[in-house]
Design an enzyme around this catalytic site. Structure first.
Site, short mmCIF file in Angstrom:
data_model
loop_
_atom_site.label_atom_id
_atom_site.label_comp_id
_atom_site.label_asym_id
_atom_site.label_seq_id
_atom_site.Cartn_x
_atom_site.Cartn_y
_atom_site.Cartn_z
N GLU A 197 0.82 -1.22 0.00
CA GLU A 197 0.00 0.00 0.00
C GLU A 197 0.85 1.27 0.00
OE1 GLU A 197 -2.98 -0.22 3.08
OE2 GLU A 197 -4.22 -1.53 1.84
N GLU A 382 -5.52 -8.30 -1.05
CA GLU A 382 -6.24 -8.07 0.21
C GLU A 382 -7.68 -7.74 -0.10
OE1 GLU A 382 -4.69 -5.27 3.06
OE2 GLU A 382 -2.63 -5.75 2.53
C1 BGP Z 1 -4.45 -2.66 4.77
C2 BGP Z 1 -3.14 -3.19 5.21
C3 BGP Z 1 -3.19 -4.41 6.04
C4 BGP Z 1 -4.46 -4.68 6.77
C5 BGP Z 1 -5.72 -4.19 6.10
C6 BGP Z 1 -6.96 -4.16 6.96
O1 BGP Z 1 -4.41 -1.27 4.84
O2 BGP Z 1 -2.28 -3.45 4.13
O3 BGP Z 1 -2.00 -4.45 6.77
O4 BGP Z 1 -4.38 -4.60 8.12
O5 BGP Z 1 -5.57 -2.94 5.53
O6 BGP Z 1 -6.99 -3.02 7.75
P1 BGP Z 1 -7.25 -3.06 9.28
O7 BGP Z 1 -6.28 -4.01 9.84
O8 BGP Z 1 -7.04 -1.67 9.76
O9 BGP Z 1 -8.65 -3.51 9.42
#
Ligand code: BGP
Length: 483
Positions: A197, A382
């Site tokens: 990201e 993701e």
């Molecule tokens: C993205 C990241 C992850 C992950 C995901 C979910 O931004 O790459 O590392 O954690 O989001 O977000 P969160 O954990 O805040 O729910």
């Protein structure tokens, strides 16, 4: 069949949220180790010490200030330290992934497990051995690792001593780390992502920047682009068969209405993501960004070879995360931060308990926009629903999670089948429960596998299969036909 026979079904994790073992095996401290938990109403903060000895706290939107040094306070709980303890559960976890039929598994390498301060001449042998064991075990189980070189972490030493990515020397340190990964794991890993990201990386934990000015942040970003390009060049040199991708958070964006100003504004808002893809896929800065720099007096200091390196180090594929879509409006500023607390509401969509809009069609929009613009293969690395689970009788009945994933896979299927987008794989986020990046909570769960741990870090770390575990197993077995 819409999905190719070798379509990469799997799941995704990141070291700072999954691995733990933060003081074991010779690992050094990372900036993420200074990150405290928050909750759904309060941002996570990092703890640091000022030159006068006072302790400070900063969220991702706040500067830590000149002379700040990351600090771990003895009486506080830091979620990354143990995370969910993959460090001691890797065999068991990989067996569970294999049972679900994973064809690939996304994880990141902790930079400071290989280079404790970031500056060593040679890697930490224990760190190399740990990852070799993990990758071998994955391969033994027919699972291809998809490895992120950098998922939000930065050696604390580099942040403290040279302001991390603000200093050009970090490019060299990162390139050395990348070379080590490509060489040491040459026979075991063939799919790589340089930075996770990259479009959300603005804060101290990721850049090591002590101030938040555009000048500082974009200069650091320039160094990071070069770090990524060098990694691509080295990775191809070490093994021409390597597939190396970039990764961005792609929240699709819709104009608020058909007012021409709002439509035009949506194009400008999309540039905030496209900038990162443009540089890494085309190999040069786009005109709209150069104009913005001119207007805001940002001057990127470059060395003579920088442009050539960016050009040579373009990526093989685009990986992206997709969780929700956004609404843009000419009179509201949308930040792509993975945080929807200030977002313009979309009246057509419902939201999760953490306020993220639910929009399966947005994944198809994202696929089309990215593929049309770059014609590079895509990988959804993701996607998923962060939700509070009720654990009873050794399992979780998570029909809500299954619904979310089913709807998104359906739209993904249309992107492949109807629109002809080339998608390499799908690895839902947090395939096993792990620490939330945004809030530091455990109670925001994404997994097919439940981990017994709470928001204060208490629990047995035991693993349990949820209903979604068996559902996803069937999805993979039927190559996405049985949803
Ligand atoms: C993205 C990241 C992850 C992950 C995901 C979910 O931004 O790459 O590392 O954690 O989001 O977000 P969160 O954990 O805040 O729910």
């Amino acid at each position: 069949m819409p999905f190719a026979k070798n379509f990469m079904w799997g799941g995704a994790t990141a070291a700072n949220q999954y691995e733990g073992g933060y003081l074991e095996g010779g690992r050094g401290l990372s900036t993420m180790d200074c990150r405290l938990p928050g909750n759904r109403h309060e941002y996570r903060k990092v703890s640091f010490t000022r030159p006068d000895g006072s302790v400070g706290y900063a969220s991702r939107y706040e500067a830590v200030g000149e002379g700040a040094r990351g600090t771990i306070l003895e009486d506080r709980y830091y979620p990354s330290h143990n995370a969910v303890d993959f460090y001691h559960h890797w065999k068991e976890d990989i067996a569970l992934f294999a049972e679900m039929g994973f064809r690939c598994f996304r994880m990141s390498v902790s930079w400071t497990r290989l280079y404790p301060s970031g500056t060593e001449e040679t890697p930490n042998p224990e760190g190399v051995a740990f990852y070799r064991d993990v990758f071998s075990e994955l391969q033994k189980n027919g699972i291809e690792p998809l490895v992120t070189l950098n998922h939000f972490d930065l050696p604390l030493y580099l942040a403290d001593e040279i302001d991390g990515w603000c200093d050009r020397r970090t490019i060299g340190y990162f390139s050395r780390f990348a070379r080590t990964c490509f060489e040491e794991f040459r026979d075991l890993v063939h799919y790589w992502i340089t930075f996770n990201e990259i479009n959300t990386i603005r804060d101290w934990t990721k850049l090591g920047n002590k101030d938040m000015s555009d000048q500082t942040v974009y200069q650091a970003m320039h160094h990071m682009f070069l770090g990524s390009a060098h990694a691509v060049i080295i990775g191809h040199e070490v093994n021409p068969g390597n597939m190396i991708g970039m990764m961005c958070a792609y929240g699709s964006m819709y104009p608020y209405d058909c007012a021409p100003d709002n439509y035009m504004n949506n194009i400008v808002s999309l540039h905030k993501i496209q900038f990162f893809c443009d540089v890494q896929c085309r190999g040069y800065y786009p005109e709209y960004k150069l104009k913005e720099f001119e207007r805001s007096h940002v001057v990127i200091r470059k060395e003579e070879t920088d442009d050539a390196v960016l050009k040579q180090g373009t990526v093989d594929f685009i990986a992206f995360s997709y969780y929700f879509s956004n609404v843009t409006r000419a009179d509201a500023n949308v930040e792509m931060t993975g945080d929807q607390s200030h977002a313009v509401e979309n009246p057509y969509l419902k939201k999760t308990d953490w306020g993220w809009s639910l929009d399966p069609v947005g994944i198809r929009v994202a696929c089309n926009e990215l593929y049309d613009r770059y014609q590079k293969p895509l990988w959804i690395v993701e996607n998923g629903l962060g939700a509070e689970d009720v654990f009873e009788d050794g399992t979780v009945h998570d029909a809500y999670r299954i619904d979310y994933l089913r709807e998104h896979i359906r739209e993904l299927k249309k992107a492949v089948e109807t629109d002809g987008v080339n998608v390499l794989g799908y690895t839902p986020w947090g395939c096993i429960d792990l620490i939330s990046a945004g809030t530091g909570e455990m109670s925001k769960r994404y997994g097919f596998i439940y981990v017994d741990l709470d928001d204060e870090g208490k629990g047995t770390f035991r693993r349990f299969r949820k209903d979604s575990f068996y559902w996803y197993q069937k999805v993979i077995e039927s190559n996405g036909e049985e949803l």
